[in-house]
Structure formats: C-alpha cells, structure tokens
Design a protein around this motif. Structure first.
Motif, short mmCIF file in Angstrom:
data_model
loop_
_atom_site.label_atom_id
_atom_site.label_comp_id
_atom_site.label_asym_id
_atom_site.label_seq_id
_atom_site.Cartn_x
_atom_site.Cartn_y
_atom_site.Cartn_z
N GLN A 1 0.82 -1.21 0.00
CA GLN A 1 0.00 0.00 0.00
C GLN A 1 0.86 1.26 0.00
OE1 GLN A 1 -3.32 0.22 -0.24
NE2 GLN A 1 -3.63 -1.99 -0.26
N GLU A 2 1.94 1.24 0.76
CA GLU A 2 2.80 2.42 0.84
C GLU A 2 3.45 2.72 -0.51
OE1 GLU A 2 4.80 5.72 2.31
OE2 GLU A 2 3.12 4.59 3.15
N ILE B 1 0.47 6.08 3.17
CA ILE B 1 -0.71 5.48 3.82
C ILE B 1 -1.32 6.47 4.80
CG2 ILE B 1 -1.48 3.68 5.41
CD1 ILE B 1 0.59 1.82 4.17
N THR B 2 -0.46 7.16 5.54
CA THR B 2 -0.93 8.13 6.54
C THR B 2 -1.69 9.27 5.89
OG1 THR B 2 0.90 7.55 8.02
CG2 THR B 2 -0.21 9.66 8.41
N LYS B 3 -1.15 9.80 4.80
CA LYS B 3 -1.82 10.89 4.08
C LYS B 3 -3.20 10.46 3.59
CE LYS B 3 2.51 13.00 2.50
NZ LYS B 3 3.43 13.15 1.34
N LYS B 4 -3.28 9.25 3.05
CA LYS B 4 -4.56 8.75 2.53
C LYS B 4 -5.56 8.54 3.66
CE LYS B 4 -2.61 6.44 -1.54
NZ LYS B 4 -2.29 5.12 -2.17
N GLY C 1 -11.06 13.62 5.90
CA GLY C 1 -11.17 15.07 5.76
C GLY C 1 -10.44 15.84 6.84
N ILE C 2 -9.34 15.28 7.35
CA ILE C 2 -8.57 15.91 8.42
C ILE C 2 -7.23 16.38 7.85
CG2 ILE C 2 -7.54 15.60 10.71
CD1 ILE C 2 -9.48 13.20 11.08
#
Length: 285
Positions: A74-75, A121-124, A130-131
């Motif tokens: 995923q990354e 992954i964190t950005k997604k 919506g944060i």
C-alpha cells in the motif's frame, strides 16, 4: 525462469523459508550474505531484498513474484496482483498519541504533526477522513517522536501493543491490517501464468494444512451417525467398509488441531476405537 523476491531478514524470514521448504521448493546454494539462490526447481530462483523494496521489484519486473507485507504494498502504491495471504507477520498500522494527551480521536489532530515510516498510507488515511495534518516522515524510532517534540501523534506498526505501552502511547485509531502476501507482476502472470499458478498452489497447500490433523478410526456401524455429528471435518468424514466379524467402518477426517483434545473424548464416548492422529504436510483442494 521465475524469480521470487523474498525478505532478506526480519521476523518473517524463517517462517517464509520454512513455508517454501514445506512446499517442496528447497533453496540451495544460499548463504546469509548472498542476494540470489537457486532452488531444486531449475526454473525457479530466489532474490533476497528488503521487504520495503519488494513491491517495486515486482512491479517493474525485476522479480516475477514477491512476498512482502500489505503495508509495504500500500505504501508503494505498487500495481501488482495479490495472489495469496500467507497469514504470517500479522500486525496493525495504528494511530497513537501519548497516554497523557487529552486527544481521544483522530479528528482532534487537525493541523497537528504525525510522525510515521508510512507517509503515503498516513496521508490517505487522514484525507479519507477530511482531516488536514502535517506528515513527518521518519526512519525508525517512531515511538519516541511525540516525547521529544517532533510530532503530536504517530502512525506505526504494532503486533502485540507492547512497544506502544512501553513508550507510554495509546491507540486512538486503526489505519491498516497487514500480513505477508504473495504478489505477482502482471506482465509475468501473462507470460508465465502456468508456472506461477504451480508455485501458488504449492504454497497454498502448506498454508491449508496448518493447524490441522488427520484422524483415522474404526467405528461400529451402529455408532456411525453419532460419530459424524462430532467430526468438524473439511467436507465431512470419509467412511469405508471394514471386513470384520461385526459390522465396522473405517472413518477418516481432517480436524482442527485445537479441537483434537475434545473431539477424541467425544468420539470414544460414542464408540470410536483404534483412533490414529496423523500430522498433515499439505492439503491440495
């Protein structure tokens, strides 16, 4: 020739090597420092690499198959085909904050800094909610970052939660569940699909056999129905007629290992005898 990329170290290295041994794909001419290895099948070779790099190797054709974590797939955003979940190396990518923090849910991290080894992954994850956050990419020692002012929270892997607890962190969100996957290059599937299917079946047959035992027993015909009801087999027991002085059947079944203790006692109570318990190496469906 099919090349398989495998992790070169880490807690999944030995289980993966054992999986291939169990599947009959014995690795030969391999040392701890070698990047490549041959197998007993002259048409299959191994490439040893960092787990993080394997999705890219498979995507660009440097390897036809690979084994790596879903988190790394995923990354990397790799365009590969996932063929099999090996069920090993299970962990969760979680969102955590210091125990003393008054933050209890992801929405409270609006505008704050998140440290992680998995920035994409964190950005997604946060975008899907919506944060807006500031993602800080780090390389190891992620758990310490909230305590030294680098970040307000972390996104990190955990399998037992021990490391988080030791670093006084609490989980406020679950980002991704991961385990080791067998992946394939789409170009390789088109070119060597038959060989890749053969390898996949070999590995899957070993995975299917995990935690199962083969039971064989003699059962009086009058007790056969009671025995059937007590056997949690894959597709019901196999029943064979036995030549004996009294009506008798041979019953064979595959049973989960964790149920063996109770099943054996139940079977004895309803008349089964001469019970044999045999390990299973592979199950091919």
């Amino acid at each position: 020739m099919v090349r398989i990329a495998l992790p070169n170290k880490g807690r999944v290295y030995e289980p993966i090597m054992s999986l291939f041994e169990g599947a009959g794909l014995h690795v030969i001419e391999h040392s701890a420092r070698s990047l490549f290895a041959k197998t007993v099948d002259e048409n299959i070779t191994m490439l040893f690499a960092r787990s993080r790099d394997i999705p890219g190797y498979v995507e660009n054709g440097a390897a036809d198959l690979g084994i790596t974590g879903e988190d790394f797939i995923q990354e990397a955003g790799a365009d590969v085909e996932v063929l099999l979940d090996l069920g090993m190396g299970k962990a969760e990518l979680v969102l955590a904050v210091p125990e003393a923090s008054d933050i209890e849910k992801p929405e409270q991290l609006e505008g704050k800094k998140i440290a992680t080894e998995f920035p994409e992954i964190t950005k997604k994850y946060f975008a899907s909610k919506g944060i807006a956050v500031h993602v800080v990419e780090v390389c190891g020692a992620t758990e310490i970052t909230p305590h030294i002012g680098v970040a307000d929270a972390i996104v990190d892997l955990t399998s037992t939660g021990t490391s988080l607890s030791m670093n006084r962190l609490k989980v406020i969100g679950k980002v991704l569940r991961t385990s080791q996957r067998l992946i394939a290059s789409k170009a390789s599937l088109a070119r060597d699909g038959r060989k890749i299917s053969e390898i996949t079946l070999a590995l899957q047959s070993v995975i299917e056999a995990r935690g199962k035992r083969y039971l064989m027993m003699n059962v009086p015909e009058g007790s056969l129905e009671a025995v059937r009801k007590r056997l949690p087999g894959l597709a019901g027991p196999t029943v064979l007629k036995v030549e004996a002085s009294s009506p008798m059947c041979a019953v064979h079944a595959v049973v989960p290992e964790k149920e063996i203790y109770k099943v054996i006692n139940d079977l004895k109570e309803v008349g089964a005898r001469d019970i044999l318990i045999v390990p299973i190496e592979r199950i091919v469906r």
